[in-house]
Design a protein around this motif. Structure first.
Motif, PDB file in Angstrom:
ATOM      1  N   PHE A  83       0.840  -1.202   0.000  1.00 36.03           N
ATOM      2  CA  PHE A  83       0.000   0.000   0.000  1.00 36.03           C
ATOM      3  C   PHE A  83       0.874   1.251   0.000  1.00 36.03           C
ATOM      4  O   PHE A  83       0.588   2.229  -0.712  1.00 36.03           O
ATOM      5  CB  PHE A  83      -0.916  -0.019   1.214  1.00 36.03           C
ATOM      6  CG  PHE A  83      -1.884   1.125   1.289  1.00 36.03           C
ATOM      7  CD1 PHE A  83      -2.725   1.418   0.228  1.00 36.03           C
ATOM      8  CD2 PHE A  83      -1.950   1.914   2.428  1.00 36.03           C
ATOM      9  CE1 PHE A  83      -3.630   2.474   0.297  1.00 36.03           C
ATOM     10  CE2 PHE A  83      -2.840   2.961   2.512  1.00 36.03           C
ATOM     11  CZ  PHE A  83      -3.686   3.248   1.446  1.00 36.03           C
ATOM     12  N   LEU A  84       1.953   1.224   0.780  1.00 37.01           N
ATOM     13  CA  LEU A  84       2.895   2.343   0.800  1.00 37.01           C
ATOM     14  C   LEU A  84       3.465   2.585  -0.593  1.00 37.01           C
ATOM     15  O   LEU A  84       3.571   3.734  -1.046  1.00 37.01           O
ATOM     16  CB  LEU A  84       4.018   2.053   1.795  1.00 37.01           C
ATOM     17  CG  LEU A  84       5.172   3.048   1.858  1.00 37.01           C
ATOM     18  CD1 LEU A  84       4.685   4.422   2.284  1.00 37.01           C
ATOM     19  CD2 LEU A  84       6.253   2.544   2.819  1.00 37.01           C
ATOM     20  N   GLY A  85       3.819   1.514  -1.291  1.00 40.79           N
ATOM     21  CA  GLY A  85       4.344   1.654  -2.641  1.00 40.79           C
ATOM     22  C   GLY A  85       3.342   2.298  -3.578  1.00 40.79           C
ATOM     23  O   GLY A  85       3.702   3.157  -4.404  1.00 40.79           O
ATOM     24  N   ALA A  86       2.061   1.922  -3.451  1.00 45.04           N
ATOM     25  CA  ALA A  86       1.030   2.507  -4.305  1.00 45.04           C
ATOM     26  C   ALA A  86       0.872   4.003  -4.032  1.00 45.04           C
ATOM     27  O   ALA A  86       0.755   4.812  -4.968  1.00 45.04           O
ATOM     28  CB  ALA A  86      -0.296   1.783  -4.081  1.00 45.04           C
ATOM     29  N   LEU A  87       0.875   4.395  -2.755  1.00 43.88           N
ATOM     30  CA  LEU A  87       0.768   5.817  -2.416  1.00 43.88           C
ATOM     31  C   LEU A  87       1.962   6.599  -2.949  1.00 43.88           C
ATOM     32  O   LEU A  87       1.805   7.716  -3.475  1.00 43.88           O
ATOM     33  CB  LEU A  87       0.664   5.985  -0.895  1.00 43.88           C
ATOM     34  CG  LEU A  87      -0.624   5.498  -0.233  1.00 43.88           C
ATOM     35  CD1 LEU A  87      -0.500   5.594   1.283  1.00 43.88           C
ATOM     36  CD2 LEU A  87      -1.821   6.310  -0.714  1.00 43.88           C
ATOM     37  N   CYS A  88       3.140   6.024  -2.833  1.00 44.73           N
ATOM     38  CA  CYS A  88       4.344   6.708  -3.321  1.00 44.73           C
ATOM     39  C   CYS A  88       4.326   6.870  -4.839  1.00 44.73           C
ATOM     40  O   CYS A  88       4.814   7.877  -5.368  1.00 44.73           O
ATOM     41  CB  CYS A  88       5.595   5.961  -2.876  1.00 44.73           C
ATOM     42  SG  CYS A  88       5.926   6.082  -1.099  1.00 44.73           S
ATOM     43  N   LEU A  89       3.775   5.912  -5.545  1.00 45.50           N
ATOM     44  CA  LEU A  89       3.664   6.031  -7.003  1.00 45.50           C
ATOM     45  C   LEU A  89       2.738   7.175  -7.389  1.00 45.50           C
ATOM     46  O   LEU A  89       3.019   7.923  -8.342  1.00 45.50           O
ATOM     47  CB  LEU A  89       3.166   4.717  -7.597  1.00 45.50           C
ATOM     48  CG  LEU A  89       4.180   3.583  -7.685  1.00 45.50           C
ATOM     49  CD1 LEU A  89       3.515   2.304  -8.182  1.00 45.50           C
ATOM     50  CD2 LEU A  89       5.349   3.963  -8.611  1.00 45.50           C
ATOM     51  N   ILE A  90       1.634   7.326  -6.651  1.00 45.78           N
ATOM     52  CA  ILE A  90       0.744   8.465  -6.920  1.00 45.78           C
ATOM     53  C   ILE A  90       1.466   9.768  -6.626  1.00 45.78           C
ATOM     54  O   ILE A  90       1.397  10.731  -7.398  1.00 45.78           O
ATOM     55  CB  ILE A  90      -0.541   8.348  -6.076  1.00 45.78           C
ATOM     56  CG1 ILE A  90      -1.317   7.088  -6.450  1.00 45.78           C
ATOM     57  CG2 ILE A  90      -1.416   9.585  -6.272  1.00 45.78           C
ATOM     58  CD1 ILE A  90      -2.490   6.794  -5.533  1.00 45.78           C
ATOM     59  N   GLY A  91       2.178   9.800  -5.498  1.00 49.92           N
ATOM     60  CA  GLY A  91       2.947  11.002  -5.168  1.00 49.92           C
ATOM     61  C   GLY A  91       3.991  11.316  -6.222  1.00 49.92           C
ATOM     62  O   GLY A  91       4.206  12.488  -6.572  1.00 49.92           O
TER      63      GLY A  91
END
Length: 319
Positions: free
Chosen positions: A129-137
Motif C-alpha cells: 500500500f505504501l508503494g502505491a501511495l508513493c507512485l501516486i505522489g
C-alpha cells in the motif's frame, strides 16, 4: 450488530468513530483508509498549508505588477496538485510511522486498534500500500519543474527517518518540522524555479509552528511514552512547556513577518499576521498540558492558524 457498529467497536480509539471511513468505505478499503488516516484530515492540512503559503507568496514575488494587482490569483492548478500530493504523502507518512511503531502502538490504549498492531493489515500489505501511495505522489511530483522534483526526492530522507527519531532524541518534533514544512520550499520553487530568502524564512517559521503544535499534541501521550520508552518535547519540557511555546510562537511570527517584508507584501499581510499572533496567544492562554482533550482541540485549531496566514498573504497583495 450492524457492520458499522462492528467497525466502530474494533476501530482504534484515535479514529473518528462516526466518520465517513467507518460508515461508507468498502470492506476491502476500510483498514487501508484507516492506515493512512483518511478520516483525520488535520494532518493533511498541516502538511498542505506551508505549500499554499509559499505558492501564494512566490506568486506575489514573481508576478505582481501595480497595473495588474486586481487580477492576481495564485495558480489554482498548482495548488490542486499540491493538495493531492499532500493527501497521498501524508498517508504514506502515516504508513511508514505505523510500520516503525507497530510494536509500540500495540502497548498504547489509544493506538492498539490501528490496522497493523490489530492484525487487520499485514506488514507485507502495508508495504504494498505504501508503494502505491508513493507512485501516486511520484506522478504528482513529475508535473513540477526539475528543481522541484529534486527537492521532493530529497524530502524522502526526512520522511524515512522521522518515525525513528523518538527513540533517539527528546526533540523528534524538530525532524517533523523539517519534514512537514518542506512544502514551503517546494511550493516556492514550483512557481519560481528556484529558492529565495522568503521561502527559507517561511520554512523556518513553519518549523517553529510545528514545534508548537506537535509539542501540544505530544502532551496527550506523555504517560504512555514514559511507559514504552519513547521521547518527545512534551517529556523534555514538562511544566515549562508554555514558556517554550511562547518562544516558538514569537520566532514563528518573526520569520513570517520577515518573509512577507522581503517579498514586498502590503499592509494587509501584517494586519492578518496580527490575527495569526492572536490565535497563537489564544492557544497559550487556553493550554492545559494535563488535559488531553484541550491539547487535542488546540492541536486541531492550527488548521485555522494556517488558513489565517494564507489569507494574510493574499491580503498583503490587495491591501
Amino acid at each position: 450488530m450492524t457492520k458499522i457498529e462492528n467497525r466502530i467497536k474494533v476501530a482504534p480509539k484515535d479514529t473518528i468513530r462516526q466518520g465517513w471511513v467507518n460508515r461508507l468505505s468498502p470492506d476491502f478499503a476500510w483498514p487501508y483508509l484507516q492506515l493512512m488516516r483518511a478520516d483525520r484530515p488535520i494532518g493533511v492540512w498541516l502538511l498542505l498549508w506551508p505549500c499554499l503559503w509559499s505558492i501564494a507568496l512566490a506568486s506575489h514575488w514573481q508576478y505582481w505588477q501595480p497595473e495588474n494587482w486586481r487580477f492576481y490569483l495564485p495558480n489554482l492548478g498548482l495548488m490542486g496538485l499540491f493538495a493531492l500530493g499532500a493527501y497521498v504523502m501524508r498517508g504514506a507518512g502515516c504508513v511508514v510511522n505505523d510500520l516503525a511503531d507497530r510494536k509500540f502502538d500495540a502497548m498504547v490504549e489509544r493506538t492498539k486498534g490501528r490496522p497493523l498492531p490489530s492484525g487487520r493489515v499485514s506488514v507485507l500489505q502495508a508495504f504494498l500500500f505504501l508503494g502505491a501511495l508513493c507512485l501516486i505522489g511520484l506522478a504528482v511530483l513529475l508535473q513540477m519543474n526539475d528543481f522541484t522534483i529534486w527537492l521532493g526526492v530529497g524530502s524522502l530522507a526526512l520522511v524515512a527517518i522521522y518515525p525513528f527519531m523518538k527513540r533517539i532524541t527528546y526533540w523528534p518534533q524538530i525532524t517533523l518540522g523539517l519534514t512537514f514544512n518542506f512544502g514551503a520550499l517546494m511550493g516556492w520553487s514550483a512557481v519560481t524555479g528556484g529558492l529565495e530568502a522568503p521561502a527559507l524564512l517561511l520554512y523556518v517559521g513553519g518549523i517553529f509552528w510545528t514545534l508548537s503544535y506537535d509539542t501540544i499534541y505530544a502532551h496527550q501521550d506523555k504517560e504512555d511514552d514514559i511507559l514504552i520508552g519513547v521521547k518527545s518535547t512534551a517529556l523534555k519540557l514538562g511544566a515549562t512547556t508554555p514558556k517554550w511555546l511562547a518562544g516558538f510562537f514569537i520566532l514563528m511570527i518573526g520569520c513570517f513577518a520577515t518573509a512577507g517584508f522581503m517579498a514586498g507584501t502590503g499592509a494587509g499581510f501584517y494586519i492578518g499576521l496580527a490575527l495569526v499572533a492572536g490565535h497563537a496567544l489564544w492557544q497559550l492562554k487556553t493550554l492545559d498540558i494535563d488535559n488531553g482533550e484541550i491539547c487535542l482541540r488546540l492541536f486541531k485549531s492550527n488548521q485555522r492558524l494556517g488558513l489565517l496566514l494564507f489569507l494574510s498573504i493574499l491580503a498583503g497583495h490587495y491591501i
